[in-house]
Design a protein around this motif. Structure first.
Motif, mmCIF file in Angstrom:
data_model
loop_
_atom_site.group_PDB
_atom_site.id
_atom_site.type_symbol
_atom_site.label_atom_id
_atom_site.label_comp_id
_atom_site.label_asym_id
_atom_site.label_seq_id
_atom_site.Cartn_x
_atom_site.Cartn_y
_atom_site.Cartn_z
ATOM 1 N N ARG A 169 40.928 25.488 31.386
ATOM 2 C CA ARG A 169 39.622 25.411 32.052
ATOM 3 C C ARG A 169 39.639 26.023 33.447
ATOM 4 O O ARG A 169 38.624 26.057 34.122
ATOM 5 N N GLU A 170 40.788 26.508 33.883
ATOM 6 C CA GLU A 170 40.916 27.063 35.237
ATOM 7 C C GLU A 170 41.452 28.481 35.145
ATOM 8 O O GLU A 170 42.472 28.726 34.488
ATOM 9 N N GLN A 171 40.766 29.412 35.778
ATOM 10 C CA GLN A 171 41.233 30.788 35.806
ATOM 11 C C GLN A 171 41.158 31.330 37.222
ATOM 12 O O GLN A 171 40.469 30.772 38.082
ATOM 13 N N PHE A 172 41.871 32.442 37.443
ATOM 14 C CA PHE A 172 41.970 33.020 38.784
ATOM 15 C C PHE A 172 41.304 34.385 38.818
ATOM 16 O O PHE A 172 41.417 35.178 37.878
ATOM 17 N N LEU A 173 40.603 34.660 39.912
ATOM 18 C CA LEU A 173 39.945 35.949 40.120
ATOM 19 C C LEU A 173 40.355 36.499 41.475
ATOM 20 O O LEU A 173 40.184 35.832 42.504
ATOM 21 N N VAL A 174 40.912 37.712 41.489
ATOM 22 C CA VAL A 174 41.212 38.374 42.754
ATOM 23 C C VAL A 174 39.893 38.828 43.368
ATOM 24 O O VAL A 174 39.150 39.604 42.769
ATOM 25 N N LEU A 175 39.593 38.311 44.553
ATOM 26 C CA LEU A 175 38.301 38.613 45.177
ATOM 27 C C LEU A 175 38.393 38.457 46.685
ATOM 28 O O LEU A 175 38.815 37.411 47.189
ATOM 29 N N ASP A 176 38.015 39.483 47.384
ATOM 30 C CA ASP A 176 37.843 39.418 48.828
ATOM 31 C C ASP A 176 36.339 39.329 49.100
ATOM 32 O O ASP A 176 35.555 40.016 48.443
ATOM 33 N N LEU A 177 35.943 38.509 50.050
ATOM 34 C CA LEU A 177 34.518 38.317 50.306
ATOM 35 C C LEU A 177 33.828 39.585 50.800
ATOM 36 O O LEU A 177 32.601 39.661 50.782
ATOM 37 N N THR A 178 34.609 40.579 51.203
ATOM 38 C CA THR A 178 34.007 41.853 51.611
ATOM 39 C C THR A 178 33.619 42.707 50.409
ATOM 40 O O THR A 178 32.885 43.692 50.556
ATOM 41 N N GLU A 179 34.105 42.356 49.217
ATOM 42 C CA GLU A 179 33.760 43.082 47.986
ATOM 43 C C GLU A 179 32.428 42.545 47.461
ATOM 44 O O GLU A 179 32.379 41.746 46.526
ATOM 45 N N VAL A 180 31.347 42.981 48.060
ATOM 46 C CA VAL A 180 30.045 42.358 47.837
ATOM 47 C C VAL A 180 29.586 42.474 46.383
ATOM 48 O O VAL A 180 29.074 41.499 45.812
ATOM 49 N N ASP A 181 29.760 43.617 45.768
ATOM 50 C CA ASP A 181 29.309 43.784 44.381
ATOM 51 C C ASP A 181 30.076 42.859 43.442
ATOM 52 O O ASP A 181 29.496 42.243 42.540
ATOM 53 N N LYS A 182 31.380 42.762 43.651
ATOM 54 C CA LYS A 182 32.217 41.885 42.829
ATOM 55 C C LYS A 182 31.859 40.423 43.074
ATOM 56 O O LYS A 182 31.823 39.602 42.146
ATOM 57 N N LEU A 183 31.582 40.089 44.341
ATOM 58 C CA LEU A 183 31.164 38.738 44.698
ATOM 59 C C LEU A 183 29.838 38.399 44.021
ATOM 60 O O LEU A 183 29.683 37.316 43.439
ATOM 61 N N ARG A 184 28.890 39.324 44.088
ATOM 62 C CA ARG A 184 27.576 39.090 43.483
ATOM 63 C C ARG A 184 27.697 38.875 41.970
ATOM 64 O O ARG A 184 27.043 38.000 41.391
ATOM 65 N N GLU A 185 28.569 39.634 41.324
ATOM 66 C CA GLU A 185 28.777 39.499 39.876
ATOM 67 C C GLU A 185 29.380 38.138 39.541
ATOM 68 O O GLU A 185 28.972 37.481 38.580
ATOM 69 N N ALA A 186 30.362 37.703 40.339
ATOM 70 C CA ALA A 186 31.012 36.412 40.094
ATOM 71 C C ALA A 186 30.029 35.256 40.270
ATOM 72 O O ALA A 186 30.025 34.293 39.493
ATOM 73 N N ILE A 187 29.167 35.351 41.279
ATOM 74 C CA ILE A 187 28.170 34.304 41.517
ATOM 75 C C ILE A 187 27.155 34.267 40.379
ATOM 76 O O ILE A 187 26.764 33.191 39.905
ATOM 77 N N ALA A 188 26.756 35.440 39.896
ATOM 78 C CA ALA A 188 25.760 35.509 38.821
ATOM 79 C C ALA A 188 26.257 34.847 37.540
ATOM 80 O O ALA A 188 25.456 34.361 36.728
ATOM 81 N N GLN A 189 27.571 34.799 37.363
ATOM 82 C CA GLN A 189 28.161 34.214 36.158
ATOM 83 C C GLN A 189 28.475 32.727 36.323
ATOM 84 O O GLN A 189 29.108 32.126 35.447
ATOM 85 N N SER A 190 28.002 32.122 37.417
ATOM 86 C CA SER A 190 28.354 30.735 37.738
ATOM 87 C C SER A 190 27.125 29.832 37.758
ATOM 88 O O SER A 190 26.002 30.287 37.983
ATOM 89 N N ASP A 191 27.367 28.539 37.519
ATOM 90 C CA ASP A 191 26.314 27.531 37.642
ATOM 91 C C ASP A 191 26.350 26.852 39.012
ATOM 92 O O ASP A 191 25.365 26.261 39.446
ATOM 93 N N LEU A 192 27.506 26.922 39.652
ATOM 94 C CA LEU A 192 27.688 26.309 40.971
ATOM 95 C C LEU A 192 28.748 27.090 41.718
ATOM 96 O O LEU A 192 29.798 27.424 41.156
#
Length: 370
Positions: free
Chosen positions: A50-73
């Motif tokens: 139930r736990e997975q890891f994603l390499v993500l820097d907060l400066t990667e805005v497009d990747k951040l936006r995609e990750a948020i869009a796939q989340s409920d919280l």
């Protein structure tokens, strides 16, 4: 389908504690982020996938936006929040995704609260300043306020042993909090306060005992006066065990040149040295936390004090409980409150009591006559 929770900064000590609480008390699928693949190697295999890891820097805005869009919280644990803008929260509002954070600085709190109306319009519940302090501490205050006919004064005292089980980021937060004087609500007006000043010796429950606490800049200093308008004074003080850390911090706040304390390299140096020191003293002091919330006011015509104390043997875990328990309520649909709000404005005492009992956290309260 299982709820999907994105925890930014989830490999830090606080983020990991939040993830553990959610994994323990919900069936949610968690994605935790870090800036390098190396940090992902410590992801637990005991979570049943139930736990997975994603390499993500907060400066990667497009990747951040995609990750948020796939989340409920989304849960923002990537401090220090002294440096953070509200980009994550803004994207959550755009995407219609609920939001929590463990923010602990007034600059970020003010910026987040300015997005309240946008969150209301989007139907997004965004709760800031969750954790232990601020967080659980704010709910202790609300519980105390509700005991009075008229509440007049709030006095919060926080005590942490050693590192508190937290990482270097929390050390940075401490030293960043010494850089500037700050406004506090005293006798119905805003007054300028020097950080780490006006020591008080507070009698905490054992094993802590009598320990010194000092003025410290916390976001509840500005949110509590607005959440509880009858209150004329809000005091937030912090201290460390062993006591010589308090004296070293006082020196950093009052003796070191201000220009030096405002340099990032000095903050980094002090943070890493302090963390190394606490790695040693933790052996003797532990890494626990004590929170004491005193509310003074009128009850049946008398001026009295309602004092509540909460202890935990691991400060980072206690912070994880504060945020994780609210995440559970949000996922269950029990805490729908569109807008951006500090925790004390949203979490009812009934729900607070329920989640603390669920996690076997004991709160001791008593009336004290003046």
């Amino acid at each position: 389908m299982k709820d999907r929770v994105l925890i930014l900064g989830g490999r830090g000590r606080i983020g990991s504690a939040v993830a553990n609480d959610i994994l323990t008390y919900t069936e949610a699928q968690i994605t935790i982020t870090g800036r390098s693949p190396e940090t992902g190697k410590a992801v637990s295999l005991s979570s049943g996938g139930r736990e997975q890891f994603l390499v993500l820097d907060l400066t990667e805005v497009d990747k951040l936006r995609e990750a948020i869009a796939q989340s409920d919280l989304v849960i923002h644990c990537a401090g220090p929040f002294h440096y953070r803008d509200t980009q994550v929260l803004e994207i959550c509002i755009e995407q219609g995704v609920n939001y929590l954070d463990v923010s602990d600085h007034r600059s970020y709190t003010n910026k987040a609260l300015n997005l309240h109306e946008k969150a209301v319009d989007a139907g997004v519940t965004a709760i800031i300043n969750t954790g232990i302090f601020p967080g659980i501490s704010n709910s202790l205050v609300r519980q105390g306020i509700e005991q009075f006919d008229v509440a007049e004064k709030i006095h919060l005292s926080y005590l942490v042993s050693g590192s508190g089980g937290a990482g270097v980021t929390v050390m940075r937060t401490t030293f960043l909090g010494l850089q500037h004087s700050f406004q506090a609500w005293i006798n119905g007006e805003w007054r300028l306060i020097q950080p780490y000043s006006d020591r008080e010796d507070i009698n905490f429950p054992q094993p802590f005992g009598v320990s010194g606490v000092y003025w410290f800049d916390m976001p509840e200093t500005i949110t509590l006066p607005y959440s509880f308008p009858t209150v004329k004074t809000v005091i937030t003080k912090f201290g460390s065990i062993p006591d010589f850390y308090n004296h070293l911090t006082w020196i950093a706040a009052h003796i070191f040149p201000k220009w030096l304390m405002q340099r990032r390299y000095m903050i980094e140096f002090l943070s890493h040295v302090s963390h190394s020191m606490t790695d040693f003293t933790n052996i003797f002091t532990g890494i626990g936390v004590a929170v004491r919330a005193e509310v003074t006011g009128k009850k049946d015509g008398e001026t009295v004090v309602y004092a509540s104390t909460l202890l935990h043997n691991n400060t980072a875990v206690a912070s994880g409980i504060g945020t994780g328990s609210i995440a559970k309520l949000l996922l269950e649909g029990k805490l729908k409150r569109p807008g951006v709000s500090p925790v004390e404005a949203v979490l009812t005492t009934e729900l607070f009591t329920q989640i603390m009992q669920e996690r076997q956290i004991q709160i001791n309260s008593q009336w004290v006559k003046l």
